[in-house]
Design a protein around this motif. Structure first.
Motif, PDB file in Angstrom:
ATOM      1  N   MET A 231       0.827  -1.210   0.000  1.00  0.00           N
ATOM      2  CA  MET A 231       0.000   0.000   0.000  1.00  0.00           C
ATOM      3  C   MET A 231       0.859   1.257   0.000  1.00  0.00           C
ATOM      4  SD  MET A 231      -2.991  -1.451  -0.086  1.00  0.00           S
ATOM      5  CE  MET A 231      -4.406  -0.485   0.452  1.00  0.00           C
ATOM      6  N   TYR A 232       1.945   1.243   0.793  1.00  0.00           N
ATOM      7  CA  TYR A 232       2.842   2.400   0.828  1.00  0.00           C
ATOM      8  C   TYR A 232       3.670   2.521  -0.458  1.00  0.00           C
ATOM      9  CZ  TYR A 232       2.046   3.926   5.641  1.00  0.00           C
ATOM     10  OH  TYR A 232       1.485   4.447   6.785  1.00  0.00           O
ATOM     11  N   THR A 233       3.985   1.405  -1.072  1.00  0.00           N
ATOM     12  CA  THR A 233       4.744   1.448  -2.322  1.00  0.00           C
ATOM     13  C   THR A 233       3.920   2.056  -3.449  1.00  0.00           C
ATOM     14  OG1 THR A 233       6.043  -0.517  -1.742  1.00  0.00           O
ATOM     15  CG2 THR A 233       5.946   0.056  -4.068  1.00  0.00           C
ATOM     16  N   ASN A 234       2.641   1.686  -3.500  1.00  0.00           N
ATOM     17  CA  ASN A 234       1.782   2.114  -4.601  1.00  0.00           C
ATOM     18  C   ASN A 234       0.917   3.324  -4.286  1.00  0.00           C
ATOM     19  OD1 ASN A 234       2.637  -0.039  -6.316  1.00  0.00           O
ATOM     20  ND2 ASN A 234       1.348  -1.431  -5.152  1.00  0.00           N
ATOM     21  N   GLY A 235       1.007   3.828  -3.052  1.00  0.00           N
ATOM     22  CA  GLY A 235       0.209   4.989  -2.690  1.00  0.00           C
ATOM     23  C   GLY A 235      -1.280   4.688  -2.683  1.00  0.00           C
ATOM     24  N   ARG A 236      -1.640   3.526  -2.189  1.00  0.00           N
ATOM     25  CA  ARG A 236      -3.042   3.131  -2.125  1.00  0.00           C
ATOM     26  C   ARG A 236      -3.573   3.367  -0.715  1.00  0.00           C
ATOM     27  NH1 ARG A 236      -3.485  -2.860  -3.929  1.00  0.00           N
ATOM     28  NH2 ARG A 236      -5.650  -2.419  -3.324  1.00  0.00           N
ATOM     29  N   GLY A 237      -4.428   4.375  -0.580  1.00  0.00           N
ATOM     30  CA  GLY A 237      -5.000   4.704   0.728  1.00  0.00           C
ATOM     31  C   GLY A 237      -4.060   5.461   1.629  1.00  0.00           C
ATOM     32  N   VAL A 238      -2.893   5.784   1.116  1.00  0.00           N
ATOM     33  CA  VAL A 238      -1.866   6.458   1.904  1.00  0.00           C
ATOM     34  C   VAL A 238      -0.858   7.067   0.930  1.00  0.00           C
ATOM     35  CG1 VAL A 238      -0.336   4.452   2.070  1.00  0.00           C
ATOM     36  CG2 VAL A 238      -0.355   6.134   3.913  1.00  0.00           C
ATOM     37  N   GLU A 239      -0.120   8.073   1.372  1.00  0.00           N
ATOM     38  CA  GLU A 239       0.897   8.672   0.504  1.00  0.00           C
ATOM     39  C   GLU A 239       2.029   7.680   0.254  1.00  0.00           C
ATOM     40  OE1 GLU A 239       0.950  11.680  -1.005  1.00  0.00           O
ATOM     41  OE2 GLU A 239      -1.086  12.029  -0.243  1.00  0.00           O
ATOM     42  N   ILE A 240       2.585   7.709  -0.944  1.00  0.00           N
ATOM     43  CA  ILE A 240       3.721   6.844  -1.260  1.00  0.00           C
ATOM     44  C   ILE A 240       4.876   7.148  -0.312  1.00  0.00           C
ATOM     45  CG2 ILE A 240       5.534   6.363  -2.957  1.00  0.00           C
ATOM     46  CD1 ILE A 240       3.469   6.704  -5.153  1.00  0.00           C
ATOM     47  N   ASP A 241       5.428   6.104   0.280  1.00  0.00           N
ATOM     48  CA  ASP A 241       6.565   6.256   1.178  1.00  0.00           C
ATOM     49  C   ASP A 241       7.381   4.965   1.096  1.00  0.00           C
ATOM     50  OD1 ASP A 241       8.378   6.447   3.344  1.00  0.00           O
ATOM     51  OD2 ASP A 241       6.992   7.777   4.425  1.00  0.00           O
ATOM     52  N   TYR A 242       8.406   4.989   0.251  1.00  0.00           N
ATOM     53  CA  TYR A 242       9.200   3.785   0.027  1.00  0.00           C
ATOM     54  C   TYR A 242       9.959   3.342   1.275  1.00  0.00           C
ATOM     55  CZ  TYR A 242       8.337   4.701  -4.944  1.00  0.00           C
ATOM     56  OH  TYR A 242       7.748   4.920  -6.163  1.00  0.00           O
TER      57      TYR A 242
ATOM     58  N   GLN B 223       9.475 -11.102   0.451  1.00  0.00           N
ATOM     59  CA  GLN B 223      10.763 -11.330  -0.197  1.00  0.00           C
ATOM     60  C   GLN B 223      10.699 -10.967  -1.676  1.00  0.00           C
ATOM     61  OE1 GLN B 223      11.258 -15.437   0.849  1.00  0.00           O
ATOM     62  NE2 GLN B 223      12.162 -14.990   2.838  1.00  0.00           N
ATOM     63  N   TYR B 224       9.606 -11.359  -2.312  1.00  0.00           N
ATOM     64  CA  TYR B 224       9.405 -10.982  -3.714  1.00  0.00           C
ATOM     65  C   TYR B 224       9.407  -9.458  -3.849  1.00  0.00           C
ATOM     66  CZ  TYR B 224       6.872  -9.970  -8.036  1.00  0.00           C
ATOM     67  OH  TYR B 224       6.502  -9.442  -9.250  1.00  0.00           O
ATOM     68  N   ASN B 225       8.677  -8.795  -2.969  1.00  0.00           N
ATOM     69  CA  ASN B 225       8.572  -7.342  -3.059  1.00  0.00           C
ATOM     70  C   ASN B 225       9.891  -6.637  -2.762  1.00  0.00           C
ATOM     71  OD1 ASN B 225       5.784  -6.451  -3.804  1.00  0.00           O
ATOM     72  ND2 ASN B 225       5.267  -7.862  -2.159  1.00  0.00           N
ATOM     73  N   LEU B 226      10.698  -7.201  -1.880  1.00  0.00           N
ATOM     74  CA  LEU B 226      12.024  -6.636  -1.655  1.00  0.00           C
ATOM     75  C   LEU B 226      12.881  -6.811  -2.918  1.00  0.00           C
ATOM     76  CD1 LEU B 226      12.804  -7.689   2.025  1.00  0.00           C
ATOM     77  CD2 LEU B 226      12.684  -5.355   1.126  1.00  0.00           C
ATOM     78  N   GLY B 227      12.733  -7.949  -3.577  1.00  0.00           N
ATOM     79  CA  GLY B 227      13.428  -8.144  -4.843  1.00  0.00           C
ATOM     80  C   GLY B 227      13.039  -7.070  -5.841  1.00  0.00           C
ATOM     81  N   TYR B 228      11.745  -6.772  -5.877  1.00  0.00           N
ATOM     82  CA  TYR B 228      11.255  -5.733  -6.788  1.00  0.00           C
ATOM     83  C   TYR B 228      11.819  -4.359  -6.416  1.00  0.00           C
ATOM     84  CZ  TYR B 228       8.170  -2.108  -8.522  1.00  0.00           C
ATOM     85  OH  TYR B 228       7.688  -0.947  -9.089  1.00  0.00           O
ATOM     86  N   MET B 229      11.816  -4.038  -5.140  1.00  0.00           N
ATOM     87  CA  MET B 229      12.297  -2.719  -4.697  1.00  0.00           C
ATOM     88  C   MET B 229      13.761  -2.511  -5.087  1.00  0.00           C
ATOM     89  SD  MET B 229       9.600  -1.328  -3.244  1.00  0.00           S
ATOM     90  CE  MET B 229       9.855  -0.119  -1.937  1.00  0.00           C
ATOM     91  N   TYR B 230      14.579  -3.550  -4.904  1.00  0.00           N
ATOM     92  CA  TYR B 230      15.994  -3.430  -5.267  1.00  0.00           C
ATOM     93  C   TYR B 230      16.191  -3.468  -6.783  1.00  0.00           C
ATOM     94  CZ  TYR B 230      17.963  -3.508  -0.583  1.00  0.00           C
ATOM     95  OH  TYR B 230      18.323  -3.157   0.700  1.00  0.00           O
ATOM     96  N   SER B 231      15.334  -4.189  -7.461  1.00  0.00           N
ATOM     97  CA  SER B 231      15.438  -4.257  -8.913  1.00  0.00           C
ATOM     98  C   SER B 231      15.048  -2.930  -9.558  1.00  0.00           C
ATOM     99  CB  SER B 231      14.535  -5.371  -9.449  1.00  0.00           C
ATOM    100  OG  SER B 231      14.608  -5.457 -10.851  1.00  0.00           O
ATOM    101  N   ALA B 232      14.009  -2.293  -9.008  1.00  0.00           N
ATOM    102  CA  ALA B 232      13.503  -1.038  -9.567  1.00  0.00           C
ATOM    103  C   ALA B 232      14.154   0.195  -8.948  1.00  0.00           C
ATOM    104  CB  ALA B 232      11.989  -0.971  -9.375  1.00  0.00           C
ATOM    105  N   GLY B 233      14.894   0.008  -7.844  1.00  0.00           N
ATOM    106  CA  GLY B 233      15.515   1.149  -7.174  1.00  0.00           C
ATOM    107  C   GLY B 233      14.506   2.040  -6.475  1.00  0.00           C
ATOM    108  N   LYS B 234      13.547   1.458  -5.802  1.00  0.00           N
ATOM    109  CA  LYS B 234      12.531   2.238  -5.086  1.00  0.00           C
ATOM    110  C   LYS B 234      12.877   2.298  -3.595  1.00  0.00           C
ATOM    111  CE  LYS B 234       8.679   1.427  -8.248  1.00  0.00           C
ATOM    112  NZ  LYS B 234       8.540   2.837  -8.638  1.00  0.00           N
ATOM    113  N   GLY B 235      13.303   3.467  -3.149  1.00  0.00           N
ATOM    114  CA  GLY B 235      13.666   3.648  -1.754  1.00  0.00           C
ATOM    115  C   GLY B 235      15.070   3.182  -1.422  1.00  0.00           C
TER     116      GLY B 235
END
Length: 229
Positions: free
Chosen positions: A95-106, A125-137
């Motif tokens: 929800m925080y990654t996509n700004g759903r119901g709350v402001e985006i905060d990586y 674990q999948y989502n952490l892989g995505y965060m490091y792959s996409a460079g989000k936060g």
């Protein structure tokens, strides 16, 4: 004996009318069931059922049986997360990654993903892989991304298996290893991942019979490891 006065054409029109009339009823029935499910889930959540509370959060986030309210979904996921439940923690991260119901905060998202991943949540674990792959936060780092994807893949997370296969095929974040790429695509394909099936077909056209045999052997070994054998 009465004889029907309907022609074949009239019968067809009448049948069509019956079908058209039945469709709204079917939709209304589905909506009624969704509302009943929401009400039952809400009652169980109020009684302290954590599983029901998590399900209720999902219903609010998707608008199933109740008006969609992502802000309230975040609140409910938070209550689940406060009970140290990895599902709620990981969904808060989403929800925080996509700004759903709350402001985006990586940064906040990463914190929740890490807490859930520490409890071996494949979703986190999948989502952490995505965060490091996409460079989000975080600084983009395919090496760390591959490590997280592998952890989730070893828990039979299909998406992670497919992505890891692609990373092995391209040598992104890990040394290129085509039999390994083949093996992970086999596992994801067996679980019905259409994209993995396409990757597998493409690999088969490139690999030698020996490499394919090695990939199949590695897939069998990985399947045993995942099953805990």
């Amino acid at each position: 004996m009465l004889k029907s006065c309907l022609t074949p054409a009239c019968c067809l029109l009448l049948s069509s009318a019956i079908l058209i009339a039945a469709e709204p009823n079917a939709k209304e029935d589905a909506q009624a069931k969704a509302v009943q499910h929401f009400q039952a889930t809400s009652a169980r959540a109020e009684a302290g059922d954590v599983d029901a509370l998590y399900e209720l959060a999902k219903l609010y986030s998707k608008g199933l049986g109740v008006a969609r309210d992502e802000a309230h979904a975040v609140e409910l996921f938070g209550k689940v997360a406060e009970k140290n439940d990895a599902r709620g923690q990981s969904m808060l991260g989403v929800m925080y990654t996509n700004g759903r119901g709350v402001e985006i905060d990586y940064a906040v998202a990463l914190g929740w993903f890490r807490k859930a991943a520490a409890q071996k949540s494949a979703h986190a674990q999948y989502n952490l892989g995505y965060m490091y792959s996409a460079g989000k936060g975080v600084e983009r780092d395919p090496v760390i991304a591959a490590q997280w994807y592998r952890r989730a893949a070893l828990q039979n997370d299909t998406g992670s298996q497919r992505i890891l296969a692609g990373m092995y095929a391209s040598g992104r974040g890990i040394p290129q290893d085509l039999p390994q790429a083949y093996a992970w695509n086999v596992l994801a394909s067996e679980r019905g991942d259409a994209a993995a099936q396409k990757q597998l077909v493409a690999l088969q056209a490139e690999l030698s019979p020996e490499q394919i045999a090695a990939g199949k052997q590695q897939a069998a070994e990985l399947a045993k490891a995942i099953a805990g054998e």
